[in-house]
Design an enzyme around this catalytic site. Structure first.
Site: not given
Ligand code: NAD
Ligand code: WQD
Length: 337
Positions: A124, A149, A153
């Site tokens: 991330s 969190y 990562k």
């Molecule tokens: P998500 O929660 O939709 O998907 C994660 C999946 O992993 C889920 O289906 C959950 O059931 C499964 N899971 C969690 N722990 C588990 C375990 N111990 N064993 C088996 N399954 C397990 O989330 P997502 O948005 O699809 O994110 C996927 C990955 O990408 C995550 O690692 C998340 O941290 C990372 N990521 C997401 C974002 C974002 O904004 N969505 C941003 C950066 C990184």
């Molecule tokens: C985006 C913008 C908020 C909600 C997060 C995690 C990051 C990554 C992605 C996993 C910001 C604003 C949000 C709301 C708002 N995840 N906002 N009202 O914070 O950039 O990143 O998700 O790795 O680790 O921190 O994403 O979508 O929460 O926010 O005004 O109800 O929207 O302040 O500027 P963020 P976000």
């Protein structure tokens, strides 16, 4: 070629399974469904006309992983499984460190045993230290995370870098996602958060569909063009395609390499809300509230390294993201339920 996708039933995982199947890969998924629904993979199968082999269970379950590797000739693993809610990680740090770190440790241990050492990890942009100049390059400083969190990562990246230093046969891509939003163009799969959404786009779509009254915009006094926070939003289908590119890369390299998956362009909260309203012709009531603690003013990627080494570039724009997010939400007002 057969890919093991951990967390494949989740938001990014399901879109990636679809792109892998469309690119001719066979897909095996392990997911404990703690934050997802099997329905996503049923729909991936419907959309592609292809089958996903599914194992319900926890990636920390060593015996289950041995069974999966024994029953399937796996060539590469994409590791999505993890917990991802920033606020929840502050309240329940042990649960986050246990789940996210042990999943990777158990997975890589079993991969080492069976001699399958190609791994793509969901990292991330949160690993980057506050105060780096924008756009963020992969060489920017990492660490100093503001929540458990983010530390999971950062620590997982460290574990995988050390592993590659010690064991030269390993090939690892650390994919640092910026802000994934949107949904597959069919509107059949998309983001389905449990409870109150933490992230901006699912909150916007739930307001638009009438599940929530109004959006809170967290602060309009940042040093940005309109005062609201700026992020690098990336269409989840572009992100999924980045994983297909990374599979090709890990299969032809060794060592550990980090890549940004972003567009390189930052948009503010109000840019996103206004675009959403315009392209979908729907109103999203909002009010300005205080800043959310821990938020940065601006965060966006330099995507050049991914373009150069993975041959991948995001293609979809903010309007596409807003249109596809709404298509999914309006067709599935209650998500997969
Ligand atoms: P998500 O929660 O939709 O998907 C994660 C999946 O992993 C889920 O289906 C959950 O059931 C499964 N899971 C969690 N722990 C588990 C375990 N111990 N064993 C088996 N399954 C397990 O989330 P997502 O948005 O699809 O994110 C996927 C990955 O990408 C995550 O690692 C998340 O941290 C990372 N990521 C997401 C974002 C974002 O904004 N969505 C941003 C950066 C990184
Ligand atoms: C985006 C913008 C908020 C909600 C997060 C995690 C990051 C990554 C992605 C996993 C910001 C604003 C949000 C709301 C708002 N995840 N906002 N009202 O914070 O950039 O990143 O998700 O790795 O680790 O921190 O994403 O979508 O929460 O926010 O005004 O109800 O929207 O302040 O500027 P963020 P976000």
């Amino acid at each position: 070629m057969r890919i093991l996708v951990t967390g494949g039933a989740g938001y990014i995982g399901s879109h990636t399974c679809l792109e892998l199947l469309e690119s001719g890969y066979e897909v095996v998924v392990v997911d404990n469904l703690c934050n997802s629904n099997m329905e996503s993979l049923r729909r991936v199968q419907d959309l592609t006309g292809k089958t996903v082999r599914f194992y319900e269970g926890d990636v920390r379950d060593e015996e289950l992983l041995r069974k999966i590797f024994a029953e399937n000739q796996i060539d590469c693993c994409i590791h999505f499984a993890g917990l991802k809610a920033v606020g929840e990680s502050v309240a329940q740090p042990w649960r986050y460190y246990d789940n996210n770190l042990n999943a990777t440790i158990v997975l890589t241990k079993v991969m080492q045993e069976v001699g399958m050492q190609n791994l793509i990890f969901s990292s991330s942009a949160t690993v980057y230290t506050e105060g780096n100049p924008m756009p963020l390059r992969e060489t920017a400083r990492t660490g100093g995370c503001t929540n458990p969190y983010g530390w999971t990562k950062y620590m997982t990246e460290q574990i995988l870098m050390d592993l590659c230093r010690a064991e030269k046969a390993w090939s690892v891509c650390l994919l640092r996602y910026f802000n994934p939003i949107g949904a597959h163009k069919s509107g059949m799969i998309g983001e389905d958060p449990q409870g109150i959404p933490n992230n901006l786009m699912p909150y916007v779509t739930q307001v638009a569909v009438g599940r929530r009254e109004q959006l809170s915009v967290f602060g309009n006094d940042y040093d940005t063009h309109d005062g609201t926070g700026v992020r690098d939003y990336i269409h989840v289908v572009d992100l999924a395609k980045g994983h297909v590119a990374a599979v090709k890369y890990v299969m032809n390299h060794t060592g550990c390499e980090a890549f940004n998956l972003g567009t390189g362009t930052g948009y503010s909260v109000l840019d996103l809300v206004n675009t959403f309203q315009q392209v979908n012709n729907i109103s999203v009531p909002y009010r300005i509230t205080d800043r959310r603690p821990g938020d940065l003013a601006v965060c966006y990627a330099a995507p050049d390294k991914s373009a150069e080494l993975l041959g991948w570039k995001a293609e979809k724009n903010l309007a596409d993201m807003c249109r596809d997010a709404w298509n999914w939400q309006s067709k599935n007002p209650k998500g997969y339920q």
